[in-house]
Enzyme design. Structure first.
Site, PDB file in Angstrom:
ATOM      1  N   GLN A 117       0.826  -1.200   0.000  1.00 22.65           N
ATOM      2  CA  GLN A 117       0.000   0.000   0.000  1.00 22.65           C
ATOM      3  C   GLN A 117       0.864   1.255   0.000  1.00 22.65           C
ATOM      4  O   GLN A 117       0.342   2.364  -0.086  1.00 22.65           O
ATOM      5  CB  GLN A 117      -0.914  -0.006   1.235  1.00 22.65           C
ATOM      6  N   ASN A 118       2.169   1.075   0.090  1.00 19.54           N
ATOM      7  CA  ASN A 118       3.098   2.200   0.164  1.00 19.54           C
ATOM      8  C   ASN A 118       3.458   2.705  -1.227  1.00 19.54           C
ATOM      9  O   ASN A 118       3.425   1.957  -2.205  1.00 19.54           O
ATOM     10  CB  ASN A 118       4.364   1.793   0.915  1.00 19.54           C
ATOM     11  N   VAL A 119       3.834   3.970  -1.296  1.00 18.97           N
ATOM     12  CA  VAL A 119       4.178   4.594  -2.576  1.00 18.97           C
ATOM     13  C   VAL A 119       5.644   5.020  -2.607  1.00 18.97           C
ATOM     14  O   VAL A 119       6.052   5.791  -3.467  1.00 18.97           O
ATOM     15  CB  VAL A 119       3.261   5.817  -2.846  1.00 18.97           C
ATOM     16  N   ASP A 120       6.444   4.483  -1.665  1.00 15.64           N
ATOM     17  CA  ASP A 120       7.816   4.971  -1.491  1.00 15.64           C
ATOM     18  C   ASP A 120       8.875   4.181  -2.243  1.00 15.64           C
ATOM     19  O   ASP A 120      10.041   4.580  -2.285  1.00 15.64           O
ATOM     20  CB  ASP A 120       8.175   5.008  -0.001  1.00 15.64           C
ATOM     21  N   HIS A 135      -1.307   1.261  -4.474  1.00 15.94           N
ATOM     22  CA  HIS A 135      -1.664   2.681  -4.526  1.00 15.94           C
ATOM     23  C   HIS A 135      -0.752   3.491  -5.446  1.00 15.94           C
ATOM     24  O   HIS A 135      -0.742   4.717  -5.375  1.00 15.94           O
ATOM     25  CB  HIS A 135      -1.643   3.270  -3.111  1.00 15.94           C
ATOM     26  N   CYS A 194       1.495  19.502 -18.184  1.00 18.60           N
ATOM     27  CA  CYS A 194       1.981  18.408 -19.024  1.00 18.60           C
ATOM     28  C   CYS A 194       2.739  18.983 -20.216  1.00 18.60           C
ATOM     29  O   CYS A 194       2.267  19.917 -20.874  1.00 18.60           O
ATOM     30  CB  CYS A 194       0.792  17.573 -19.495  1.00 18.60           C
ATOM     31  N   SER A 235       0.220  -2.582   8.584  1.00 23.49           N
ATOM     32  CA  SER A 235      -0.993  -1.919   8.092  1.00 23.49           C
ATOM     33  C   SER A 235      -2.092  -2.024   9.136  1.00 23.49           C
ATOM     34  O   SER A 235      -2.327  -3.099   9.693  1.00 23.49           O
ATOM     35  CB  SER A 235      -1.473  -2.547   6.783  1.00 23.49           C
ATOM     36  N   LEU A 278       8.391  -3.868  13.331  1.00 21.97           N
ATOM     37  CA  LEU A 278       8.560  -4.676  12.122  1.00 21.97           C
ATOM     38  C   LEU A 278      10.000  -5.116  11.904  1.00 21.97           C
ATOM     39  O   LEU A 278      10.263  -6.286  11.586  1.00 21.97           O
ATOM     40  CB  LEU A 278       8.064  -3.901  10.904  1.00 21.97           C
TER      41      LEU A 278
END
Length: 297
Positions: A117-120, A135, A194, A235, A278
């Site tokens: 779910q991370n965007v890193d 995501h 753009c 999460s 973790l």
């Protein structure tokens, strides 16, 4: 006034307590075929805060919604100014012990895949290859008019040139790459269109209020169908985009195991929830499995 998206839930009083016993996680990985579902909590040890845990960003930060971004030029200016600064901070983040352990599990054939779910991009930076970015990723930008995609680093260079001297001090950075700045700090920021059509650029991530593309959801559902167990890492499962896969696994009698220090919305569906940090937990699991989790082959 900015409206806050619904991002929280109240844990039920009868939720099962967390444990420190890692044996079920070790046993599941020993069998192989484990599907990992990771969230923002996995990246906190890399210096990126999560939304809801201890020190989470929701206490001070309202995430951008898709509806606000597309409807308001001022909202887009605020987002890109804050995100431009946050991008610099994100760029310094490095994979932590948890990411490296997941990569080691994959490298030794114990995983069927990773849904994050991370965007890193930290899973990939640690060496994981079979990663579905549920995501999206901050590494990419897409035009809302013509659909053209481009690298975020290219946009970053354009923003640097258009906003020379933009060096505000941020109060913090958030899991979506959005730095904490005041409206006064972003007032004169110039947003870039753009290069192909002059349309609105958006990071190639799923904002709150935006749906995950159906083909990506189906790809994840297929991974759940094929998995021997589902291992949730970091999460809270507050939003449905991740929780639905836990529910799918539970309904198919596929064991669900969670490693998250705080209670999650999926605890009642899980075989166990390990309430440990973790990095510590996954390094210990790798040790039990006699796997090097430091990136060495």
């Amino acid at each position: 006034m900015r409206m806050r998206p619904t991002l929280s839930w109240a844990p039920a009083e009868d939720l099962p307590p967390g444990t420190t016993d890692l044996a079920p996680v070790v046993d599941a990985l020993s069998t192989g075929g484990v599907l990992v579902l990771s969230g923002a909590g996995l990246s906190t040890e890399s210096g990126i805060p999560d939304y809801r845990g201890e020190g989470g960003s929701l206490g001070r930060h309202t995430p951008m919604t898709y509806q606000e971004f597309t409807a308001s030029a001022q909202a887009r200016r605020r987002y890109w100014a804050r995100s431009h600064l946050g991008w610099r901070i994100f760029g310094r983040a490095r994979p932590n012990a948890g990411h490296r352990a997941v990569a080691a599990f994959e490298r030794h054939g114990l995983l069927s895949g990773v849904i994050t779910q991370n965007v890193d991009g930290l899973h990939q930076a640690a060496g994981s290859r079979d990663v579905v970015e549920l995501h999206g990723s901050l590494e990419r930008v897409v035009c809302l008019s013509c659909g053209a995609g481009s690298a975020r680093r290219e946009l970053a260079l354009r923003l640097e040139e258009a906003n020379a001297g933009f060096e505000p001090v941020a109060a913090g950075v958030n899991p979506d790459g959005d730095a904490d700045l005041t409206d006064a700090q972003v007032g004169g920021f110039r947003v870039m269109p753009c290069v192909s059509c002059g349309g609105i650029l958006k990071p190639d991530v799923v904002f709150f209020g935006e749906s995950v593309p159906p083909p990506r959801v189906e790809q994840c559902r297929q991974l759940v169908r094929e998995a021997t167990s589902l291992l949730v890492l970091g999460s809270s499962l507050t939003v449905m985009s991740g929780l639905r896969f836990v529910r799918q696994a539970f309904q198919a009698s596929t064991p669900v195991l969670i490693v998250n220090r705080d209670a999650t919305r999926g605890d009642q569906l899980a075989l166990t929830r390990v309430a440990l940090p973790l990095g510590e937990a996954l390094t210990s699991v790798a040790g039990h499995l006699k796997l090097p989790a430091d990136g060495n082959h």
